[in-house]
Design a protein around this motif. Structure first.
Motif, short mmCIF file in Angstrom:
data_model
loop_
_atom_site.label_atom_id
_atom_site.label_comp_id
_atom_site.label_asym_id
_atom_site.label_seq_id
_atom_site.Cartn_x
_atom_site.Cartn_y
_atom_site.Cartn_z
N TRP A 159 147.69 52.63 123.67
CA TRP A 159 148.54 51.62 123.07
C TRP A 159 149.06 50.64 124.12
O TRP A 159 149.57 51.04 125.17
CB TRP A 159 149.74 52.28 122.37
N HIS A 160 148.85 49.35 123.80
CA HIS A 160 149.39 48.24 124.60
C HIS A 160 148.83 48.22 126.02
O HIS A 160 149.46 47.69 126.94
CB HIS A 160 150.92 48.32 124.63
N ARG A 161 147.66 48.81 126.20
CA ARG A 161 147.02 48.77 127.52
C ARG A 161 145.54 48.43 127.34
O ARG A 161 144.88 48.98 126.46
CB ARG A 161 147.17 50.12 128.25
N HIS A 162 145.06 47.55 128.18
CA HIS A 162 143.64 47.17 128.12
C HIS A 162 142.86 48.05 129.10
O HIS A 162 142.42 47.61 130.16
CB HIS A 162 143.48 45.69 128.46
N ASN A 163 142.70 49.30 128.72
CA ASN A 163 142.01 50.25 129.61
C ASN A 163 140.78 50.83 128.93
O ASN A 163 140.48 52.01 129.06
CB ASN A 163 142.97 51.36 130.05
N GLU A 164 140.08 49.97 128.19
CA GLU A 164 138.90 50.42 127.46
C GLU A 164 137.87 51.10 128.35
O GLU A 164 137.20 52.05 127.93
CB GLU A 164 138.24 49.23 126.73
N GLN A 165 137.73 50.63 129.59
CA GLN A 165 136.71 51.16 130.49
C GLN A 165 137.18 52.36 131.29
O GLN A 165 136.40 52.95 132.03
CB GLN A 165 136.24 50.05 131.44
N GLU A 166 138.44 52.72 131.16
CA GLU A 166 138.96 53.86 131.89
C GLU A 166 138.36 55.15 131.34
O GLU A 166 138.00 55.23 130.17
CB GLU A 166 140.49 53.89 131.76
N ASP A 167 138.25 56.18 132.20
CA ASP A 167 137.62 57.40 131.72
C ASP A 167 138.50 58.10 130.69
O ASP A 167 139.73 57.94 130.67
CB ASP A 167 137.23 58.32 132.88
N ALA A 168 137.86 58.88 129.82
CA ALA A 168 138.54 59.46 128.66
C ALA A 168 139.66 60.42 129.06
O ALA A 168 140.65 60.55 128.32
CB ALA A 168 137.52 60.17 127.76
N LEU A 169 139.52 61.09 130.20
CA LEU A 169 140.59 62.01 130.63
C LEU A 169 141.89 61.26 130.89
O LEU A 169 142.97 61.72 130.52
CB LEU A 169 140.16 62.76 131.90
N ARG A 170 141.80 60.10 131.52
CA ARG A 170 143.00 59.32 131.78
C ARG A 170 143.60 58.77 130.48
O ARG A 170 144.82 58.68 130.33
CB ARG A 170 142.71 58.18 132.77
N LYS A 171 142.75 58.40 129.55
CA LYS A 171 143.25 57.94 128.25
C LYS A 171 143.96 59.07 127.51
O LYS A 171 145.02 58.88 126.92
CB LYS A 171 142.10 57.39 127.40
N PHE A 172 143.34 60.25 127.55
CA PHE A 172 143.97 61.40 126.90
C PHE A 172 145.33 61.69 127.53
O PHE A 172 146.30 62.00 126.83
CB PHE A 172 143.06 62.63 127.00
N LYS A 173 145.41 61.58 128.85
CA LYS A 173 146.69 61.78 129.53
C LYS A 173 147.73 60.79 129.00
O LYS A 173 148.88 61.17 128.73
CB LYS A 173 146.51 61.60 131.04
N GLY A 174 147.34 59.54 128.85
CA GLY A 174 148.27 58.54 128.32
C GLY A 174 148.72 58.87 126.91
O GLY A 174 149.89 58.66 126.55
N GLY A 175 147.80 59.39 126.09
CA GLY A 175 148.18 59.79 124.74
C GLY A 175 149.09 60.99 124.73
O GLY A 175 150.14 61.00 124.07
N TYR A 176 148.73 62.02 125.51
CA TYR A 176 149.47 63.28 125.49
C TYR A 176 150.89 63.12 126.02
O TYR A 176 151.84 63.64 125.42
CB TYR A 176 148.71 64.32 126.32
N PHE A 177 151.04 62.44 127.13
CA PHE A 177 152.36 62.36 127.77
C PHE A 177 153.20 61.19 127.28
O PHE A 177 154.43 61.23 127.41
CB PHE A 177 152.20 62.28 129.29
N LEU A 178 152.57 60.17 126.72
CA LEU A 178 153.31 58.97 126.35
C LEU A 178 153.16 58.60 124.87
O LEU A 178 154.07 58.81 124.08
CB LEU A 178 152.86 57.79 127.23
N ASP A 179 152.00 58.06 124.53
CA ASP A 179 151.83 57.41 123.22
C ASP A 179 152.18 58.32 122.05
O ASP A 179 152.88 57.90 121.13
CB ASP A 179 150.38 56.92 123.06
N TRP A 180 151.66 59.54 122.06
CA TRP A 180 151.87 60.42 120.91
C TRP A 180 153.33 60.83 120.79
O TRP A 180 153.81 61.11 119.69
CB TRP A 180 150.97 61.65 121.01
N ARG A 181 154.03 60.88 121.89
CA ARG A 181 155.43 61.34 121.87
C ARG A 181 156.33 60.30 121.22
O ARG A 181 157.11 60.60 120.32
CB ARG A 181 155.91 61.65 123.29
N TRP A 182 156.23 59.06 121.68
CA TRP A 182 157.13 58.07 121.08
C TRP A 182 156.67 57.68 119.68
O TRP A 182 157.49 57.31 118.84
CB TRP A 182 157.33 56.85 121.98
N ALA A 183 155.36 57.79 119.40
CA ALA A 183 154.89 57.52 118.03
C ALA A 183 155.42 58.57 117.05
O ALA A 183 155.82 58.24 115.93
CB ALA A 183 153.37 57.48 118.00
#
Length: 500
Positions: A87-111
């Motif tokens: 969410w709100h980050r242009h990290n389409e090319q970043e590896d999936a592990l880093r994206k999952f980290k962003g979801g687990y620790f940040l995005d999913w919590r405030w959502a």
């Protein structure tokens, strides 16, 4: 707030590590610093106004119509792999592990914080799990459906995935698709990530299983579990399949004080391996060997991480033969690894990503990148006193008889009494078994047998059919229930887990 401002704000939570961050306490409002001013635009709207996107309800808290769009976490992860950004980050090319980290620790919590506020007052609920085929129901119907789920036992929607260690047993025995070369692991009983199917006439929708905890946490978990963990499901079951594959990684899970201080988690990943299927080659690595040389073990692990040698695991770590029905207990801080040619039912506490891999047999991930190794963290948490003698006495088949009846034998199989909050009972049932919930939500799996039926002794819920290898949940509001055998085989065996 633009992307750069967001990245600065969350840098301490996101960290530079590829896998681990720190659990956020932020709410979505904090990323809309001028939301109070923005709200004024919609206080006296002209004509039809549609506000959409994450946090739309922050800008218009009292809309005429509120539609909540939802997506299961497993589907989010698949979309990360396919190129979707956080969410709100242009990290389409970043590896999936880093994206999952962003979801687990940040995005999913405030959502989820915002979702908890919105579910009771939404007008419509939109299931967006199938791209370009959304399905919508009335919000009140979703709430009625969730309330109906917890009146009896229920299953979450399992998912199966490919792994670097391989595994072919689940593919054959659970009749999985041939679209992947192997299925090395499965989440079947992980409400944090699994979903639920709800049917309304001809319409079937898929919703995150965590929605149950957002609307009725005490009914699902029980008063004592909710008081201890809040609206989090503390138990999980998953499968690890290494048949015709390789070993799992050699690893350690963090101690409670470590995970709390470094990652902001309230409890840690204590776990156990219940051996569902085994071959003569099956084994589990568990605990260091007696009188192990700490400096030599650490030095060899560091050299292996640098690619200078292949770590000789059996020189330093116990390797115990494993057979069907064995239960290996793995409190946090214990070095361990599942061996090849084995199907493991992993029973553990929910913080499931906190694995410090110390040696991974020189493999790369499915993405062709080196798998993350966290050697320093592993060594910081490794409990050296858990040696051969201690492990044999405390962690392997620590079975205690509970009840011996003509039609049912109950045994306590774990977990480690002084370390872990999870209790597991094994029920050997010849005709019918009686179950109590022990004041906690129950998670169960029929580890031996073809088919059985879960029944209410008072007729308070409809009969619920279960099959071999299926994990199911009994909400805490159901205080007692029966499981009756439906086949002619001598006995069925059901494993029951609850919070003690």
């Amino acid at each position: 707030m633009d992307e750069n401002q967001l990245n600065v704000k969350v840098a301490d939570k996101l960290t530079t590590d590829r896998v681990f961050g720190r659990m956020t306490q932020y709410s979505l409002e904090e990323f809309y610093p001028d939301y109070l001013e923005q709200r004024k635009i919609f206080e006296h709207p002209k004509g039809l106004n549609v506000i959409y996107g994450t946090g739309a309800a922050i800008l218009a808290p009292e809309p005429d119509i509120l539609i909540y769009c939802d997506l299961a976490r497993w589907k989010i992860q698949l979309r990360y792999r396919a190129g979707m950004s956080n969410w709100h980050r242009h990290n389409e090319q970043e590896d999936a592990l880093r994206k999952f980290k962003g979801g687990y620790f940040l995005d999913w919590r405030w959502a989820d914080q915002l979702k908890k506020q919105l579910l009771p007052k939404m007008d419509f609920y939109l299931d967006t799990n199938i791209k370009k085929k959304p399905r919508m129901i009335a919000g009140i119907d979703l709430l009625h459906g969730l309330a109906e789920v917890i009146t009896g036992p229920y299953r979450t929607v399992p998912y199966f995935d490919e792994s670097v260690w391989g595994g072919c047993w689940m593919k054959k025995n659970f009749k999985l698709s041939d679209s992947k070369p192997n299925y090395g692991w499965a989440f079947d009983g992980v409400p944090e990530e699994n979903s639920l199917y709800l049917r309304y006439g001809t319409v079937r929708i898929e919703v995150p299983a965590t929605n149950l905890l957002l609307v009725a946490p005490q009914k699902v978990l029980g008063v004592k579990v909710y008081a201890r963990f809040g609206a989090e499901f503390p138990l999980r079951f998953d499968y690890l399949d290494t048949v015709k594959g390789g070993n799992l990684s050699l690893q350690v899970h963090p101690l409670t004080e470590y995970i709390k201080a470094k990652y902001g988690m309230g409890y840690t990943q204590d776990e156990s391996y219940y051996i569902l299927k085994a071959t003569p080659k099956s084994a589990v690595y568990l605990g260091v060997k007696d009188d192990v040389n700490k400096e030599a073990l650490s030095s060899d692990l560091k050299a292996a991480e640098e690619g200078k040698l292949q770590f000789a695991a059996e020189k330093y770590v116990n390797k115990f033969p494993a057979k069907q029905g064995d239960h290996f207990l793995i409190p946090a801080g214990t070095i361990h690894c599942g061996g090849s040619e084995t199907v493991i039912l992993e029973i553990s506490a929910t913080p499931y990503i906190f694995t410090f891999k110390m040696w991974d047999w020189g493999r790369v991930g499915l993405d062709k990148k080196p798998r993350p190794i966290h050697l320093k963290e592993g060594l910081d948490n490794l409990q050296w006193q858990r040696d051969t003698k201690w492990v044999k006495e405390n962690l392997i088949n620590h079975v205690i008889p509970i009840s011996l009846q003509q039609n049912e034998v109950i045994e306590r199989t774990g977990l480690a009494e002084s370390f872990e909050f999870i209790e597991t009972w094994r029920h050997r049932i010849k005709t019918a078994g009686k179950f109590e919930n022990h004041g906690s939500v129950n998670m169960l799996n029929m580890v031996v047998g073809e088919k059985a039926v879960v029944k209410s002794p008072h007729g308070s819920f409809a009969d619920f059919e279960i099959h071999f290898g299926e994990t199911f949940i009994v909400p805490a509001m159901i205080e007692e229930y029966l499981i009756e055998k439906e086949t002619d085989k001598e006995e069925i065996i059901v494993l029951q887990a609850f919070v003690k």
